[in-house]
Design a protein around this motif. Structure first.
Motif, PDB file in Angstrom:
ATOM      1  N   LEU A  67       0.824  -1.395  -0.042  1.00 51.25           N
ATOM      2  CA  LEU A  67      -0.077  -0.012  -0.040  1.00 51.25           C
ATOM      3  C   LEU A  67       0.756   1.070   0.115  1.00 51.25           C
ATOM      4  CD1 LEU A  67      -3.158   0.221   0.075  1.00 51.25           C
ATOM      5  CD2 LEU A  67      -2.497   1.515   2.306  1.00 51.25           C
ATOM      6  N   ALA A  70       0.428   3.631  -3.068  1.00 52.57           N
ATOM      7  CA  ALA A  70      -0.990   4.169  -3.188  1.00 52.57           C
ATOM      8  C   ALA A  70      -1.149   5.341  -2.156  1.00 52.57           C
ATOM      9  CB  ALA A  70      -1.681   2.957  -2.859  1.00 52.57           C
ATOM     10  N   GLY A  73       0.192   8.570  -3.484  1.00 49.21           N
ATOM     11  CA  GLY A  73      -0.395   8.948  -4.469  1.00 49.21           C
ATOM     12  C   GLY A  73      -1.690   9.573  -3.817  1.00 49.21           C
ATOM     13  N   LEU A  74      -2.449   8.922  -3.160  1.00 47.76           N
ATOM     14  CA  LEU A  74      -3.535   9.448  -2.323  1.00 47.76           C
ATOM     15  C   LEU A  74      -3.288  10.676  -1.572  1.00 47.76           C
ATOM     16  CD1 LEU A  74      -5.093   6.188  -1.029  1.00 47.76           C
ATOM     17  CD2 LEU A  74      -6.134   7.670  -2.807  1.00 47.76           C
ATOM     18  N   PHE A 202      -6.501  10.211  -9.578  1.00 47.93           N
ATOM     19  CA  PHE A 202      -5.792   9.169  -8.857  1.00 47.93           C
ATOM     20  C   PHE A 202      -5.768   7.840  -9.590  1.00 47.93           C
ATOM     21  CE2 PHE A 202      -5.308   5.633  -5.654  1.00 47.93           C
ATOM     22  CZ  PHE A 202      -4.118   5.957  -5.373  1.00 47.93           C
ATOM     23  N   ASP A 203      -4.910   7.180  -9.863  1.00 49.76           N
ATOM     24  CA  ASP A 203      -4.779   6.135 -10.811  1.00 49.76           C
ATOM     25  C   ASP A 203      -5.152   4.656  -9.743  1.00 49.76           C
ATOM     26  OD1 ASP A 203      -4.132   4.099 -12.451  1.00 49.76           O
ATOM     27  OD2 ASP A 203      -2.140   3.901 -12.459  1.00 49.76           O
ATOM     28  N   TRP A 204      -6.430   4.524  -9.571  1.00 48.92           N
ATOM     29  CA  TRP A 204      -6.922   3.471  -8.651  1.00 48.92           C
ATOM     30  C   TRP A 204      -6.405   2.199  -9.225  1.00 48.92           C
ATOM     31  CZ3 TRP A 204      -8.725   4.529  -4.085  1.00 48.92           C
ATOM     32  CH2 TRP A 204      -9.156   6.016  -3.843  1.00 48.92           C
ATOM     33  N   ALA A 207      -2.898   1.427  -8.471  1.00 45.71           N
ATOM     34  CA  ALA A 207      -2.704   1.169  -7.248  1.00 45.71           C
ATOM     35  C   ALA A 207      -3.188  -0.094  -6.852  1.00 45.71           C
ATOM     36  CB  ALA A 207      -3.429   2.262  -6.375  1.00 45.71           C
ATOM     37  N   TYR A 211      -0.244  -2.756  -5.509  1.00 50.30           N
ATOM     38  CA  TYR A 211      -0.448  -3.393  -4.076  1.00 50.30           C
ATOM     39  C   TYR A 211      -0.384  -4.950  -4.200  1.00 50.30           C
ATOM     40  CZ  TYR A 211      -2.693  -4.799   0.200  1.00 50.30           C
ATOM     41  OH  TYR A 211      -2.842  -5.549   1.330  1.00 50.30           O
ATOM     42  N   MET A 259       1.223   7.129 -10.782  1.00 48.95           N
ATOM     43  CA  MET A 259       1.215   7.011  -9.318  1.00 48.95           C
ATOM     44  C   MET A 259       2.778   7.185  -8.730  1.00 48.95           C
ATOM     45  SD  MET A 259       0.569   3.859  -7.039  1.00 48.95           S
ATOM     46  CE  MET A 259      -0.942   3.503  -8.029  1.00 48.95           C
TER      47      MET A 259
END
Length: 468
Positions: A67, A70, A73-74, A202-204, A207, A211, A259
């Protein structure tokens, strides 16, 4: 306002509060070192084998590694303060719930959630400090912030064994709940709000894929140590890791906001700082998992002595971190980073010379030297990697450094145990007594770790010689 004063929205008081809250978050995460001395109690209470109980460690580190990117990035997209608070909630809820469980499966599942919270805190905490302070003062601020990690290790080492023995293993988890609540309150009421952000893309998909890739990679490293490199599980995890990393690379080429921004990797000092961070963690973590067995198996001392020696390591690292950040601001990041790695290497070589006749004060001096070197390196390498990083990339940059540390842990265990087991088995096969075989293998494993520490210092020598 001076050009190096950091965020124009923060005054000196707000910056000090940022350091305090970020450090408190890292302290909370570092308290998990208490689990190292509590695993035997957890194994007995949950009624599982020594192999099975290691899942508590493996899946926590796998989740924390996965994580990290991510979380960065978040934080860059939605605000570091907001994401930091999410991390406090996830971590605190997880440790509180773990204390209520009576089965290994439930504990492991919640440890994955705890790893999510830890990844967020260890990523957004330093990033908050980077955004609050200008380049010329980041070293000192990061050094003080990162010293909280060693302080947490010190507290966990001294308190974890006591709580487990006197109350039960559950105590090392629920004792963290009020600390988490206090950090959450501080973050909500005194930590400055995030500046307005116009770009919340955001690049979900990236991510999720990354992960999975990092989770599988760390799991493969960990299970390879237990089951062997050619086991079906390890091969399957390795194939999955390769596929997911390929998928992530494919996705990153097709998003407007990757990200891990490309500009980050060209930032002066960032790439070599990340590599050096990974290498020194690989070298140094040996002290946290092999050294305790030297104390118990060779010297015949109890867990309290182990805790005292590890407390020396943590205390020395705390001092080194504070000094390292201060020095980095004054004589340069590269010099202090390389010096810290060199001092760590000297300490590891000195530790390699321990034997059954070694005295506790002599041992304390050796591990203390390695601890000081590690602390110096930690503060300076963060400063090296983050001093020129743009504030809008602070989350992503901090994430890379956090993942490097997390990956260094299982790599250290696997690398160290391969060398130790190989040398110990060879000695026993040659008719050497068990204790002497242990000491010889211990010596070789620590010398190999010292070589890696030297490499951690040499890699930063590629940075252009200038004060950064």
């Amino acid at each position: 306002m001076p050009p190096d004063s950091g965020s124009p929205l923060l005054d000196s008081r707000d910056r000090m509060i940022t350091v305090f809250v970020a450090a408190a978050g890292l302290f909370l995460v570092a308290l998990d070192f208490s689990i190292n001395v509590s695993l035997p109690a957890m194994r007995d209470s949950l009624g599982v084998s020594l192999i099975s109980v290691q899942g508590i460690i493996i899946f926590y580190h796998a989740s924390r590694s996965g994580l990290g990117p991510a979380a960065g990035g978040l934080g860059d997209a939605f605000g570091l303060r907001r994401v930091f608070l999410w991390g406090v909630v996830a971590y605190t809820a997880a440790v509180g719930l773990i204390a209520l469980q009576d089965s290994l499966g439930a504990v492991v599942a919640l440890r994955i959630l705890q790893g999510v919270g830890a990844a967020i805190l260890f990523t957004t905490g330093p990033a908050l400090v980077v955004r609050a302070f200008g380049p010329k003062r980041r070293g000192t601020a990061l050094g003080v912030t990162l010293a909280a990690v060693s302080a947490g290790q010190l507290t966990a080492t001294l308190g974890g064994g006591y709580l487990s023995e006197t109350i039960g293993w559950e105590a090392i988890f629920y004792a963290r709940v009020p600390i988490g609540v206090a950090v959450l309150a501080a973050g909500l009421f005194v930590l400055s709000r995030d500046p307005a952000s116009g770009d919340r893309r955001f690049d979900w998909s990236g991510a999720i894929v990354l992960y999975g890739a990092l989770f599988a990679f760390v799991s493969a490293i960990s299970f390879a140590r237990l089951d062997g490199l050619m086991s079906g599980l390890v091969i399957a995890l390795a194939v999955l890791t390769a596929l997911l990393f390929a998928g992530f690379k494919f996705l990153q080429k097709r998003v407007k906001r990757p990200m891990l921004p490309r500009a980050l990797w060209t930032t002066q000092g960032f790439a070599v700082g990340g590599i050096s961070n990974l290498l020194l963690f690989m070298a140094s973590f040996l002290t946290w998992f092999l050294f305790p067995f030297f104390i118990t198996d060779v010297l015949g001392r109890d867990v309290m002595v182990v805790g005292s020696m590890l407390a020396v390591v943590a205390g020395a690292s705390t001092i080194g971190s504070i000094a390292g950040g201060w020095l980095a601001d004054r004589i340069g990041d590269r010099v202090v980073t390389a010096s810290g790695a060199g001092i760590t290497a000297l300490g590891l070589v000195w530790i390699s010379g321990l034997n059954a006749e070694s005295s506790l004060p002599g041992i304390a001096m050796r591990v203390g030297l390695a601890g000081v070197g590690f602390g110096l390196h930690q503060a300076a390498v963060y400063s090296l990697a983050m001093r020129k990083t743009q504030p809008e990339h602070a989350g992503a940059g901090s994430a890379v450094l956090a993942v490097a540390q997390t990956l260094g842990t299982p790599l250290s265990i696997s690398f160290g145990m391969v060398i130790f087991t190989w040398r110990e088995d060879d000695a026993i096969d040659a008719g050497v007594l068990a204790t002497d075989a242990f000491v010889g293998a211990f010596h070789d494993a620590y010398l190999a770790a010292a070589v890696i520490a030297v490499l951690a210092g040499l890699v930063v020598m590629t940075v252009r010689r200038q004060r950064v």
